[in-house]
Design a protein around this motif. Sequence first.
Motif, PDB file in Angstrom:
ATOM      1  N   UNK A  71       2.470  12.741 -19.968  1.00 55.86           N
ATOM      2  CA  UNK A  71       2.857  13.480 -18.775  1.00 55.86           C
ATOM      3  C   UNK A  71       2.129  12.841 -17.588  1.00 55.86           C
ATOM      4  N   UNK A  72       2.512  13.213 -16.369  1.00 54.68           N
ATOM      5  CA  UNK A  72       2.052  12.480 -15.190  1.00 54.68           C
ATOM      6  C   UNK A  72       0.543  12.527 -15.002  1.00 54.68           C
ATOM      7  N   UNK A  73      -0.121  13.511 -15.590  1.00 51.52           N
ATOM      8  CA  UNK A  73      -1.567  13.594 -15.455  1.00 51.52           C
ATOM      9  C   UNK A  73      -2.277  12.364 -16.011  1.00 51.52           C
ATOM     10  N   UNK A  74      -1.660  11.708 -16.975  1.00 50.68           N
ATOM     11  CA  UNK A  74      -2.307  10.560 -17.635  1.00 50.68           C
ATOM     12  C   UNK A  74      -2.126   9.257 -16.886  1.00 50.68           C
ATOM     13  N   UNK A  75      -1.383   9.239 -15.793  1.00 49.05           N
ATOM     14  CA  UNK A  75      -1.044   7.991 -15.106  1.00 49.05           C
ATOM     15  C   UNK A  75      -2.250   7.113 -14.768  1.00 49.05           C
ATOM     16  N   UNK A 293     -15.221   4.559 -15.163  1.00 43.97           N
ATOM     17  CA  UNK A 293     -14.986   5.403 -13.993  1.00 43.97           C
ATOM     18  C   UNK A 293     -14.477   4.588 -12.807  1.00 43.97           C
ATOM     19  N   UNK A 294     -15.095   3.457 -12.543  1.00 55.20           N
ATOM     20  CA  UNK A 294     -14.657   2.610 -11.429  1.00 55.20           C
ATOM     21  C   UNK A 294     -13.218   2.169 -11.627  1.00 55.20           C
ATOM     22  N   UNK A 295     -12.875   1.792 -12.859  1.00 54.44           N
ATOM     23  CA  UNK A 295     -11.511   1.353 -13.141  1.00 54.44           C
ATOM     24  C   UNK A 295     -10.510   2.478 -12.932  1.00 54.44           C
ATOM     25  N   UNK A 296     -10.855   3.679 -13.418  1.00 57.24           N
ATOM     26  CA  UNK A 296      -9.955   4.819 -13.260  1.00 57.24           C
ATOM     27  C   UNK A 296      -9.813   5.196 -11.794  1.00 57.24           C
ATOM     28  N   UNK A 297     -10.913   5.156 -11.052  1.00 58.96           N
ATOM     29  CA  UNK A 297     -10.847   5.514  -9.637  1.00 58.96           C
ATOM     30  C   UNK A 297     -10.007   4.511  -8.851  1.00 58.96           C
ATOM     31  N   UNK A 298     -10.127   3.231  -9.172  1.00 58.16           N
ATOM     32  CA  UNK A 298      -9.268   2.249  -8.506  1.00 58.16           C
ATOM     33  C   UNK A 298      -7.810   2.479  -8.878  1.00 58.16           C
ATOM     34  N   UNK A 299      -7.572   2.813 -10.140  1.00 54.31           N
ATOM     35  CA  UNK A 299      -6.209   3.107 -10.567  1.00 54.31           C
ATOM     36  C   UNK A 299      -5.664   4.328  -9.826  1.00 54.31           C
ATOM     37  N   UNK A 300      -6.509   5.322  -9.580  1.00 48.56           N
ATOM     38  CA  UNK A 300      -6.065   6.500  -8.840  1.00 48.56           C
ATOM     39  C   UNK A 300      -5.646   6.133  -7.416  1.00 48.56           C
ATOM     40  N   UNK A 301      -6.401   5.258  -6.790  1.00 51.10           N
ATOM     41  CA  UNK A 301      -6.026   4.805  -5.452  1.00 51.10           C
ATOM     42  C   UNK A 301      -4.701   4.049  -5.488  1.00 51.10           C
ATOM     43  N   UNK A 302      -4.558   3.194  -6.481  1.00 53.36           N
ATOM     44  CA  UNK A 302      -3.311   2.441  -6.636  1.00 53.36           C
ATOM     45  C   UNK A 302      -2.135   3.404  -6.804  1.00 53.36           C
ATOM     46  N   UNK A 303      -2.329   4.432  -7.620  1.00 50.66           N
ATOM     47  CA  UNK A 303      -1.255   5.407  -7.872  1.00 50.66           C
ATOM     48  C   UNK A 303      -0.831   6.139  -6.610  1.00 50.66           C
ATOM     49  N   UNK A 304      -1.770   6.379  -5.704  1.00 49.64           N
ATOM     50  CA  UNK A 304      -1.458   7.167  -4.510  1.00 49.64           C
ATOM     51  C   UNK A 304      -0.827   6.355  -3.392  1.00 49.64           C
ATOM     52  N   UNK A 308       3.461   1.706  -4.267  1.00 48.07           N
ATOM     53  CA  UNK A 308       3.321   1.412  -5.686  1.00 48.07           C
ATOM     54  C   UNK A 308       4.067   2.387  -6.587  1.00 48.07           C
ATOM     55  N   UNK A 309       4.643   3.431  -6.016  1.00 47.09           N
ATOM     56  CA  UNK A 309       5.219   4.476  -6.851  1.00 47.09           C
ATOM     57  C   UNK A 309       6.396   3.978  -7.698  1.00 47.09           C
ATOM     58  N   UNK A 310       7.207   3.083  -7.178  1.00 48.24           N
ATOM     59  CA  UNK A 310       8.328   2.580  -7.976  1.00 48.24           C
ATOM     60  C   UNK A 310       7.821   1.838  -9.211  1.00 48.24           C
ATOM     61  N   UNK A 311       6.799   1.010  -9.026  1.00 48.42           N
ATOM     62  CA  UNK A 311       6.224   0.305 -10.169  1.00 48.42           C
ATOM     63  C   UNK A 311       5.534   1.286 -11.106  1.00 48.42           C
ATOM     64  N   UNK A 312       4.889   2.295 -10.548  1.00 49.71           N
ATOM     65  CA  UNK A 312       4.253   3.332 -11.363  1.00 49.71           C
ATOM     66  C   UNK A 312       5.278   3.986 -12.280  1.00 49.71           C
ATOM     67  N   UNK A 326      13.649   6.309 -16.372  1.00 50.78           N
ATOM     68  CA  UNK A 326      12.833   6.192 -15.164  1.00 50.78           C
ATOM     69  C   UNK A 326      13.221   7.217 -14.103  1.00 50.78           C
ATOM     70  N   UNK A 327      14.499   7.631 -14.083  1.00 49.50           N
ATOM     71  CA  UNK A 327      14.920   8.557 -13.021  1.00 49.50           C
ATOM     72  C   UNK A 327      14.253   9.927 -13.127  1.00 49.50           C
ATOM     73  N   UNK A 328      13.796  10.322 -14.327  1.00 45.16           N
ATOM     74  CA  UNK A 328      13.178  11.637 -14.439  1.00 45.16           C
ATOM     75  C   UNK A 328      11.776  11.652 -13.826  1.00 45.16           C
ATOM     76  N   UNK A 329      11.201  10.478 -13.570  1.00 41.76           N
ATOM     77  CA  UNK A 329       9.908  10.401 -12.898  1.00 41.76           C
ATOM     78  C   UNK A 329      10.033  10.074 -11.417  1.00 41.76           C
TER      79      UNK A 329
END
Length: 455
Positions: A71-75, A293-304, A308-312, A326-329
């Motif tokens: 689910x999207x929480x794991x992105x 933690x650093x990797x996840x935090x950078x990933x969070x910035x990338x996600x926002x 980048x949302x189309x690639x996400x 893909x359309x459901x996301x």
Amino acid sequence: MSNFSNVSRRRFVKLAAASSGAVLLKGCLGNPPDTTATTAATVGSAALPAANVGTGETPEVTTIKLGFIPIVESAPLVIAKEKGFFDRYGMTGVEVSKQANWASARDNVVIGSAGGGIDGGQWQMPMPHLITEGIITNGNKVPMYVLAQLNTQGNGIAISGMNRQKGMGLKINDPEYVKGFERNQGRKFKAAHTFPNVNQDFWIRYWFASSGVDPDSDIDLLAVPPAETVQGMRTGTMDAFSTGDPWPYRIVADDIGFMSILTHQMWKFHPEEYLALRADWVDQNPKATKALLKAVMEAQQWCDDPANRQELVQICSGRNYFNVPSEVLTAPYEGKYALGDGKPEVNDFKAGPLYWKDDIGSVSYPYKSHDLWFLTETMRWNFHNGAIQDFDMARNLIDRVNREDLWLEAAKEAGFAAADIPTSTSRGIETFFDGVTFDPENPEAYLASLKIKRA
């Protein structure tokens, strides 16, 4: 009286002060570049520099096994793996392992990766606290540390099609329709969530109770797998579902039902799911923990970054991860929700899942005040036969489980902007859609104000 221990506060103030000199905003980068290079990637309109990985800290280990639910929480975990952020910080052997359900994730973290399970990963709250105390692990205490919040929003409460035009929106206009369901339909109004006594259970309980419907006596509220729940909504044997993206899109698009409310409408920028690891792994590998933690935090910035949302969507929808079209996301990640049942559509990027920042401040930072709300709701409903007995016990448990100090150290070492580093362990007073407020300095008043409760 302070919510949390003086020791915790002193540690927080010391680390926050040390972090105040960090003035660079981390880069939302694609494939890991040479660390001496700069990047033109952006969050919003701000250009971002390359990551500061030259802290001189080499992780004790390079491998860890992290569990996730599709689910999207794991992105952030998926993106940190697929875009190379884990590799960037020396964690080259991170395994991101799909879990069948929350019960499987719980059981797998108890046995740990050495026994074929996991070392931690994505959790609904307050699962890390409950696992620490052995409350949901048959008395087997496995200490856990909460390290970061993964996201806000991305959830809602779906209602089956047979209940259209019954005034079920932000408030239930006719609570007697729900309370009298058994008299008129031969069974109680039936609602579901994915795991008992955690986030999605809290959201739907709060929604029902705010309209005067007691979720323990007026309805049947069950833990049911999503696919089974949606099939029940299709056939008319299930009436409501507290769920996360991508299910709201599918329920409305397939004309199975409609959305009564998004959690964004219930509590703007609410805490959602978290990154937590076994405490023994963290204690043995503090440098590797901060690298994660650093990797996840950078990933969070990338996600926002909207760019980048189309690639996400393309990455997360893939077979190894969510395994959905893909359309459901796409719509949720654009903040677009067709609610159905005559309700106006939502079209606001900030109404969808956010991972790094929101209009209040940090999404990623694990505020202790949010832990306290989850444990207050645990007491409210007398979950686990009152295992969380009082607020002193709750605060003590939070101080043992919440490792905001590691988040702060990682943010400082990575060079995040000072504006992105909270200066308090509390986000302050929270306000819900029904006007109720939660003051973490006085949770007793919040609990006393609630009309429907078991406490």
